[in-house]
Design a protein around this motif. Structure first.
Motif, PDB file in Angstrom:
ATOM      1  N   LEU A   1       0.823  -1.212   0.000  1.00  0.00           N
ATOM      2  CA  LEU A   1       0.000   0.000   0.000  1.00  0.00           C
ATOM      3  C   LEU A   1       0.855   1.260   0.000  1.00  0.00           C
ATOM      4  CD1 LEU A   1      -2.584  -1.143   2.705  1.00  0.00           C
ATOM      5  CD2 LEU A   1      -3.015  -0.959   0.257  1.00  0.00           C
ATOM      6  N   ALA A   2       1.985   1.205   0.695  1.00  0.00           N
ATOM      7  CA  ALA A   2       2.803   2.407   0.884  1.00  0.00           C
ATOM      8  C   ALA A   2       3.594   2.781  -0.364  1.00  0.00           C
ATOM      9  CB  ALA A   2       3.756   2.205   2.069  1.00  0.00           C
ATOM     10  N   VAL A   3       4.133   1.799  -1.071  1.00  0.00           N
ATOM     11  CA  VAL A   3       5.002   2.091  -2.220  1.00  0.00           C
ATOM     12  C   VAL A   3       4.284   2.892  -3.307  1.00  0.00           C
ATOM     13  CG1 VAL A   3       6.223   1.002  -4.162  1.00  0.00           C
ATOM     14  CG2 VAL A   3       6.685   0.268  -1.833  1.00  0.00           C
ATOM     15  N   PRO A   4       3.060   2.520  -3.740  1.00  0.00           N
ATOM     16  CA  PRO A   4       2.371   3.366  -4.721  1.00  0.00           C
ATOM     17  C   PRO A   4       2.154   4.791  -4.225  1.00  0.00           C
ATOM     18  CG  PRO A   4       1.293   1.232  -4.539  1.00  0.00           C
ATOM     19  CD  PRO A   4       2.281   1.301  -3.433  1.00  0.00           C
ATOM     20  N   PHE A   5       1.879   4.943  -2.924  1.00  0.00           N
ATOM     21  CA  PHE A   5       1.708   6.285  -2.367  1.00  0.00           C
ATOM     22  C   PHE A   5       3.033   7.047  -2.386  1.00  0.00           C
ATOM     23  CE2 PHE A   5      -2.375   4.915  -1.171  1.00  0.00           C
ATOM     24  CZ  PHE A   5      -3.106   5.999  -0.737  1.00  0.00           C
ATOM     25  N   MET A   6       4.115   6.379  -2.007  1.00  0.00           N
ATOM     26  CA  MET A   6       5.416   7.051  -1.958  1.00  0.00           C
ATOM     27  C   MET A   6       5.820   7.612  -3.317  1.00  0.00           C
ATOM     28  SD  MET A   6       7.775   4.613   0.457  1.00  0.00           S
ATOM     29  CE  MET A   6       7.569   4.519   2.231  1.00  0.00           C
ATOM     30  N   PHE A   7       5.625   6.807  -4.371  1.00  0.00           N
ATOM     31  CA  PHE A   7       6.093   7.214  -5.698  1.00  0.00           C
ATOM     32  C   PHE A   7       5.093   8.090  -6.447  1.00  0.00           C
ATOM     33  CE2 PHE A   7       9.026   3.791  -4.841  1.00  0.00           C
ATOM     34  CZ  PHE A   7      10.201   4.241  -5.427  1.00  0.00           C
ATOM     35  N   ASN A   8       3.898   8.247  -5.912  1.00  0.00           N
ATOM     36  CA  ASN A   8       2.895   9.123  -6.540  1.00  0.00           C
ATOM     37  C   ASN A   8       2.337  10.133  -5.538  1.00  0.00           C
ATOM     38  OD1 ASN A   8       2.390   7.721  -9.341  1.00  0.00           O
ATOM     39  ND2 ASN A   8       2.421   6.075  -7.842  1.00  0.00           N
ATOM     40  N   MET A   9       3.127  10.430  -4.499  1.00  0.00           N
ATOM     41  CA  MET A   9       2.641  11.258  -3.397  1.00  0.00           C
ATOM     42  C   MET A   9       2.226  12.654  -3.837  1.00  0.00           C
ATOM     43  SD  MET A   9       1.945  10.992  -0.207  1.00  0.00           S
ATOM     44  CE  MET A   9       2.899   9.631   0.437  1.00  0.00           C
ATOM     45  N   GLN A  10       3.009  13.275  -4.723  1.00  0.00           N
ATOM     46  CA  GLN A  10       2.705  14.635  -5.159  1.00  0.00           C
ATOM     47  C   GLN A  10       1.335  14.687  -5.833  1.00  0.00           C
ATOM     48  OE1 GLN A  10       5.270  17.086  -4.575  1.00  0.00           O
ATOM     49  NE2 GLN A  10       3.571  18.495  -4.838  1.00  0.00           N
ATOM     50  N   ASP A  11       1.066  13.722  -6.728  1.00  0.00           N
ATOM     51  CA  ASP A  11      -0.215  13.694  -7.444  1.00  0.00           C
ATOM     52  C   ASP A  11      -1.375  13.409  -6.494  1.00  0.00           C
ATOM     53  OD1 ASP A  11       1.095  14.161  -9.851  1.00  0.00           O
ATOM     54  OD2 ASP A  11       1.357  12.019 -10.254  1.00  0.00           O
ATOM     55  N   ILE A  12      -1.163  12.498  -5.547  1.00  0.00           N
ATOM     56  CA  ILE A  12      -2.217  12.172  -4.576  1.00  0.00           C
ATOM     57  C   ILE A  12      -2.582  13.394  -3.748  1.00  0.00           C
ATOM     58  CG2 ILE A  12      -2.715  10.841  -2.473  1.00  0.00           C
ATOM     59  CD1 ILE A  12      -0.920   8.613  -3.716  1.00  0.00           C
ATOM     60  N   LEU A  13      -1.563  14.095  -3.275  1.00  0.00           N
ATOM     61  CA  LEU A  13      -1.812  15.268  -2.436  1.00  0.00           C
ATOM     62  C   LEU A  13      -2.479  16.396  -3.226  1.00  0.00           C
ATOM     63  CD1 LEU A  13       1.523  15.294  -0.378  1.00  0.00           C
ATOM     64  CD2 LEU A  13      -0.762  14.689   0.451  1.00  0.00           C
ATOM     65  N   ARG A  14      -2.115  16.549  -4.500  1.00  0.00           N
ATOM     66  CA  ARG A  14      -2.766  17.570  -5.334  1.00  0.00           C
ATOM     67  C   ARG A  14      -4.239  17.252  -5.537  1.00  0.00           C
ATOM     68  NH1 ARG A  14       1.785  17.611  -9.155  1.00  0.00           N
ATOM     69  NH2 ARG A  14       3.208  19.296  -8.586  1.00  0.00           N
ATOM     70  N   LEU A  15      -4.547  15.964  -5.759  1.00  0.00           N
ATOM     71  CA  LEU A  15      -5.949  15.567  -5.928  1.00  0.00           C
ATOM     72  C   LEU A  15      -6.747  15.782  -4.645  1.00  0.00           C
ATOM     73  CD1 LEU A  15      -5.624  12.245  -7.961  1.00  0.00           C
ATOM     74  CD2 LEU A  15      -6.792  14.317  -8.716  1.00  0.00           C
ATOM     75  N   TRP A  16      -6.108  15.498  -3.528  1.00  0.00           N
ATOM     76  CA  TRP A  16      -6.793  15.569  -2.225  1.00  0.00           C
ATOM     77  C   TRP A  16      -6.911  17.009  -1.728  1.00  0.00           C
ATOM     78  CZ3 TRP A  16      -4.116  13.899   2.964  1.00  0.00           C
ATOM     79  CH2 TRP A  16      -5.041  14.012   4.011  1.00  0.00           C
ATOM     80  N   LEU A  17      -5.800  17.759  -1.799  1.00  0.00           N
ATOM     81  CA  LEU A  17      -5.739  19.064  -1.139  1.00  0.00           C
ATOM     82  C   LEU A  17      -5.755  20.253  -2.094  1.00  0.00           C
ATOM     83  CD1 LEU A  17      -2.841  18.140   1.317  1.00  0.00           C
ATOM     84  CD2 LEU A  17      -5.268  18.249   1.898  1.00  0.00           C
ATOM     85  N   VAL A  18      -5.433  20.029  -3.363  1.00  0.00           N
ATOM     86  CA  VAL A  18      -5.259  21.089  -4.376  1.00  0.00           C
ATOM     87  C   VAL A  18      -4.021  21.936  -4.046  1.00  0.00           C
ATOM     88  CG1 VAL A  18      -6.287  23.016  -5.639  1.00  0.00           C
ATOM     89  CG2 VAL A  18      -7.753  21.114  -4.825  1.00  0.00           C
ATOM     90  N   ASN A  19      -4.083  22.696  -2.948  1.00  0.00           N
ATOM     91  CA  ASN A  19      -2.925  23.478  -2.512  1.00  0.00           C
ATOM     92  C   ASN A  19      -2.163  22.678  -1.451  1.00  0.00           C
ATOM     93  OD1 ASN A  19      -3.589  25.782  -4.117  1.00  0.00           O
ATOM     94  ND2 ASN A  19      -5.164  26.311  -2.619  1.00  0.00           N
ATOM     95  N   VAL A  20      -1.024  22.135  -1.832  1.00  0.00           N
ATOM     96  CA  VAL A  20      -0.265  21.249  -0.945  1.00  0.00           C
ATOM     97  C   VAL A  20       0.735  22.076  -0.133  1.00  0.00           C
ATOM     98  CG1 VAL A  20       1.252  19.250  -0.839  1.00  0.00           C
ATOM     99  CG2 VAL A  20      -0.458  19.405  -2.655  1.00  0.00           C
ATOM    100  N   PRO A  21       0.672  22.005   1.207  1.00  0.00           N
ATOM    101  CA  PRO A  21       1.659  22.729   2.020  1.00  0.00           C
ATOM    102  C   PRO A  21       3.085  22.282   1.718  1.00  0.00           C
ATOM    103  CG  PRO A  21      -0.147  21.941   3.389  1.00  0.00           C
ATOM    104  CD  PRO A  21      -0.320  21.309   2.036  1.00  0.00           C
ATOM    105  N   GLU A  22       4.006  23.213   1.843  1.00  0.00           N
ATOM    106  CA  GLU A  22       5.408  22.909   1.601  1.00  0.00           C
ATOM    107  C   GLU A  22       5.881  21.787   2.535  1.00  0.00           C
ATOM    108  OE1 GLU A  22       9.612  25.413   1.195  1.00  0.00           O
ATOM    109  OE2 GLU A  22       7.867  26.324   2.157  1.00  0.00           O
TER     110      GLU A  22
END
Length: 265
Positions: free
Chosen positions: A101-122
């Motif tokens: 579960l973690a590996v797909p999230f790790m390698f696609n984290m930026q896209d996941i966070l953009r979909l979830w939050l739109v504005n991703v904190p630094e």
């Protein structure tokens, strides 16, 4: 009213409370330290990282929960060989479950966070990744804890592990004084988690006679090869696959998950 039994219950729960206190101290203390050095932005980033970690780790927690009665039962019936097998298999499968579960999230984290939050904190993507590494290290210890708890003698375990864990905060403060990097706090947590894991394994060796060489050898033969194979393949695959749009994001997540599952198999 059985005074001896009441005392036994309170002593047991009291030592458990020490372990819980050390976890709370790390979590809340880390927030305060990061806020002092970097302000509220890093708190927001770490809060999101903790949510991602909690959501994925809950799957592993549910799996380990199903193993706990078997570990306690085999200890009670003095079937120590089978108990050790459950502990080793449980550690391995729990790690693999979270890794898949973690590996797909790790390698696609930026896209996941953009979909979830739109504005991703630094700092958020790498803090999320480091939190997942921390969770993976902790996953190896879950069944060890149940094995020791089955003995009803958890004083040494909680004292040693809680002391090691509570060293996290002073080490983080010292590291931040030197490096002034928000990621250093999570890296220190991961390093301390490795030492805490070894302490748990040593105590399990003493209290339930779990052979350290067999346990570590099993991890070296199964867990580490999967990690060593998966990470570079994932890295090159994710660089080759195109980005952009929801469809390509789903394809990347599926490919990443399948690579990890094949490596585990």
């Amino acid at each position: 009213w059985k005074r001896g039994k009441i005392r036994e219950i309170f002593v047991y729960s009291g030592w458990n409370l020490l372990g819980a206190f050390s976890s709370v101290l790390i979590s809340q203390g880390m927030n305060m330290v990061l806020n002092f050095y970097f302000g509220v932005i890093i708190n927001a980033a770490r809060g999101i990282a903790t949510q991602v970690n909690g959501a994925l780790a809950s799957f592993t927690g549910n799996f380990q929960q199903s193993l706990n009665p078997q570990i306690v039962k085999t200890y009670a019936s003095e079937d120590y060989l089978r108990m050790h097998q459950y502990i080793i298999i449980g550690s391995r499968l729990s790690f693999f479950l979270l890794l898949a579960l973690a590996v797909p999230f790790m390698f696609n984290m930026q896209d996941i966070l953009r979909l979830w939050l739109v504005n991703v904190p630094e700092y958020t993507p790498w803090l999320c990744r480091l939190e997942l590494v921390y969770a993976l290290i902790g996953t190896l210890s879950g069944t060890l804890l149940i094995g020791v708890m089955a003995t009803n003698d958890i004083k040494k375990y909680q004292l040693v592990v809680a002391t090691i864990n509570m060293m996290t905060l002073p080490l983080v403060v010292l590291s931040l004084q030197i490096y002034k990097n928000p990621y250093i706090a999570s890296i220190v947590m991961c390093v301390v988690a490795v030492f805490a894991f070894y302490a748990r394994l040593t105590i399990a060796n003493q209290q339930i006679l779990l052979n350290k060489k067999i346990y570590i050898g099993n991890l070296l033969k199964t867990v580490f090869p999967v990690v060593i194979v998966t990470i570079p393949i994932e890295y090159y695959s994710m660089n080759l696959l195109p980005k952009g749009g929801l469809f390509l994001f789903i394809v990347r997540m599926i490919v990443s998950f399948l690579i990890c599952i094949i490596a585990i198999w």
